[in-house]
Design a protein around this motif. Structure first.
Motif, mmCIF file in Angstrom:
data_model
loop_
_atom_site.group_PDB
_atom_site.id
_atom_site.type_symbol
_atom_site.label_atom_id
_atom_site.label_comp_id
_atom_site.label_asym_id
_atom_site.label_seq_id
_atom_site.Cartn_x
_atom_site.Cartn_y
_atom_site.Cartn_z
ATOM 1 N N HIS A 49 3.910 8.041 -5.576
ATOM 2 C CA HIS A 49 3.469 7.350 -4.265
ATOM 3 C C HIS A 49 3.534 5.927 -4.218
ATOM 4 O O HIS A 49 3.465 5.131 -5.552
ATOM 5 C CB HIS A 49 2.191 8.119 -3.848
ATOM 6 C CG HIS A 49 1.146 7.312 -4.761
ATOM 7 N ND1 HIS A 49 1.135 7.611 -6.404
ATOM 8 C CD2 HIS A 49 -0.007 6.394 -4.784
ATOM 9 C CE1 HIS A 49 0.149 7.142 -6.893
ATOM 10 N NE2 HIS A 49 -0.510 6.038 -6.083
ATOM 11 N N GLU A 52 -1.830 2.257 -3.211
ATOM 12 C CA GLU A 52 -2.550 2.262 -1.782
ATOM 13 C C GLU A 52 -2.903 0.803 -1.292
ATOM 14 O O GLU A 52 -3.019 0.738 -0.102
ATOM 15 C CB GLU A 52 -4.102 3.005 -2.234
ATOM 16 C CG GLU A 52 -3.811 4.495 -2.402
ATOM 17 C CD GLU A 52 -3.523 4.739 -3.798
ATOM 18 O OE1 GLU A 52 -3.179 5.929 -4.036
ATOM 19 O OE2 GLU A 52 -3.260 3.887 -4.659
ATOM 20 N N GLN A 55 0.302 0.266 0.728
ATOM 21 C CA GLN A 55 0.142 0.915 1.991
ATOM 22 C C GLN A 55 -0.922 0.289 2.860
ATOM 23 O O GLN A 55 -0.549 0.045 4.070
ATOM 24 C CB GLN A 55 -0.283 2.100 1.651
ATOM 25 C CG GLN A 55 0.821 3.095 0.875
ATOM 26 C CD GLN A 55 0.349 4.779 0.792
ATOM 27 O OE1 GLN A 55 0.154 5.279 1.723
ATOM 28 N NE2 GLN A 55 0.447 4.986 -0.438
ATOM 29 N N GLU A 388 6.880 16.443 -8.789
ATOM 30 C CA GLU A 388 6.003 15.883 -8.015
ATOM 31 C C GLU A 388 5.256 14.748 -8.403
ATOM 32 O O GLU A 388 4.144 14.624 -9.133
ATOM 33 C CB GLU A 388 4.900 16.944 -7.544
ATOM 34 C CG GLU A 388 5.461 18.431 -6.765
ATOM 35 C CD GLU A 388 6.117 18.154 -5.455
ATOM 36 O OE1 GLU A 388 5.619 16.891 -4.712
ATOM 37 O OE2 GLU A 388 7.029 18.657 -5.029
ATOM 38 N N GLU A 390 3.091 12.504 -7.318
ATOM 39 C CA GLU A 390 1.584 12.158 -7.017
ATOM 40 C C GLU A 390 0.749 12.877 -8.012
ATOM 41 O O GLU A 390 0.200 12.339 -8.581
ATOM 42 C CB GLU A 390 1.040 12.328 -5.561
ATOM 43 C CG GLU A 390 0.013 11.854 -5.135
ATOM 44 C CD GLU A 390 -0.487 11.388 -3.847
ATOM 45 O OE1 GLU A 390 -1.111 10.923 -3.394
ATOM 46 O OE2 GLU A 390 0.743 11.706 -3.042
#
Length: 430
Positions: A49, A52, A55, A388, A390
């Motif tokens: 990802h 944060e 983002q 995957e 994350e």
């Protein structure tokens, strides 16, 4: 009946095919949509990802709508310079940085501006050659050796330069850590290459998109540190920050290359104008010295390392030749020891090999010839990122480095284990 329009197209473009990496991604994803259980080792996109904090900065700056300066948001150029100066002990000047929609576009524009033959170690990233083809030119590939981890030696570069003695300037595209091999050049190797570059007036385009994904155990060595006057440096957010879709890259041109900056600034102004404003504002945070983001990059790199080590050892145990990756998230195994046995299945080159494995064993690979390597070497490019991201990140962040072992890979990255099991099954049929 409507008369068809007669089209006359640029023949340089007509000769191009779709990027091999993008094409295999579309093929694998289409097969998955059709219900096939594909082990996707063909596409090198970081699965993690976006942090944060980055983002959040993007969301905060969604209102930014004005065109930004052609060279890039000044705060971002300053952030990029400061980040690399602190992280790698570079000597970047913020006024010599150009921001673009990914380093891929900036490398293309640099190749369009620079004259002279373009030397590329083989294997190397698939797009260098086609980018030069658009200009109506061909790269000069230097075929490297597996016993040297596919790293170009000073002697091999010298021989390539001697093929172009009548040219006043040469260009070398240099990628370390390497896509497709995972090789990382040592400081001594770069120093030796630098001697050749100075002797033959070689301009280096140092593609450092994987510089932060270095697990060689040594500080990252760069041409910029040893040959600053002749080195253009490109990088971006796509790999280390898992932000390929942000399309944010930069190019640094050293003192003495003001003409390059001027030419590229003009090209940018007449082509893409500027990178998306919200993305540039968010990138200021990405290129800040921030403990949380630094820890994120370290955790992602630890996962890349253990996955690369796992695949390497599995490949070696099944009889493939494969150099040990030291950075990025790729490996370059070859099936050369099975060459005679492969003929029994009517497989005579790396393209036929990759297609056979995809159709019969549902493992997506890329043939080494897409990376300028000889077809009969039976080499393939493997990307070690089919998981995957994350979820894997969460698990890895709870563990120390020693506990990221092969059991971690098999538990959290099952497609990598499954791919190896299928390849082993295939080889056992020969």
């Amino acid at each position: 009946m409507t008369k068809k329009t007669q089209l006359h197209l640029n023949t340089n473009i007509l000769k191009l095919k779709e990027s091999a990496t993008l094409a295999i991604n579309l093929k694998a994803r289409a097969a998955r949509r059709n219900g096939d259980d594909i082990c996707h080792l063909g596409f090198g996109q970081s699965p993690f990802h976006v942090h944060e904090k980055i983002q959040d900065e993007l969301a905060k700056n969604a209102h930014q709508k004005d065109y930004l300066p052609t060279k890039g948001l000044p705060a971002l150029c300053e952030s990029i310079a400061s980040y690399h100066n602190k992280r790698f002990s570079y000597q970047f000047d913020k006024d010599r940085i150009l921001v673009g929609p990914g380093s891929k576009e900036l490398i293309f524009q640099a190749l369009y501006v620079l004259e002279g033959p373009v030397i590329v170690p083989a294997p190397s990233w698939v797009s260098y050659g086609p980018q030069l083809n658009i200009k109506g030119r061909e790269i000069d590939p230097v075929i490297t050796k597996s016993e040297n981890a596919y790293k170009m030696t000073a002697k091999e570069l010298e021989e390539a330069c001697e093929r172009h003695l009548d040219e006043e300037q040469k260009v070398l595209i240099f990628n370390s850590p390497s896509n497709p091999t995972g090789a990382v050049y040592t400081e001594e190797e770069i120093k030796e290459l630098t001697k050749v570059c100075r002797k033959h007036n070689v301009i280096v385009i140092a593609d450092e998109i994987y510089a932060l994904i270095n697990y060689s155990g040594e500080d990252f060595p760069s041409f910029h540190q040893h040959y600053p006057e002749g080195t253009l440096v490109s990088s971006g957010l796509s790999k280390s920050h898992a932000a390929g879709g942000y399309r944010l890259g930069f190019l640094y041109a050293p003192e003495g290359m003001e003409s390059v900056i001027k030419c590229l600034s003009a090209m940018i102004s007449e082509t893409f104008s500027a990178v998306s404003a919200p993305i540039q504002y968010a990138a200021v945070k990405a290129y800040s010295i921030d403990n949380d983001i630094d820890n994120y990059i370290r955790t992602c790199t630890r996962v890349h390392e253990v996955c690369g080590n796992y695949l390497h050892d599995r490949f070696k145990n099944m009889g493939l030749s494969c150099s040990h990756p030291k950075g990025a998230f790729y490996l370059f195994p070859d099936f050369g020891s099975f060459k005679e046995k492969l003929k029994s299945k009517n497989i005579h080159n790396d393209v036929e090999l990759s297609e056979f494995i995809f159709e019969n064993y549902k493992v997506a690979l890329l043939p080494g010839s897409d990376f300028y390597f000889p077809k009969d070497a039976m080499a393939v490019r493997v990307a070690s990122v089919d998981y995957e991201g994350e979820n894997v990140y969460k698990e890895a962040s709870l563990k120390d480095s020693d506990s990221l072992d092969y059991s971690f890979v098999e538990a959290n990255c099952p497609q990598l284990k499954k791919a190896c099991d299928r390849l082993e099954e295939f080889l056992n049929t020969l």
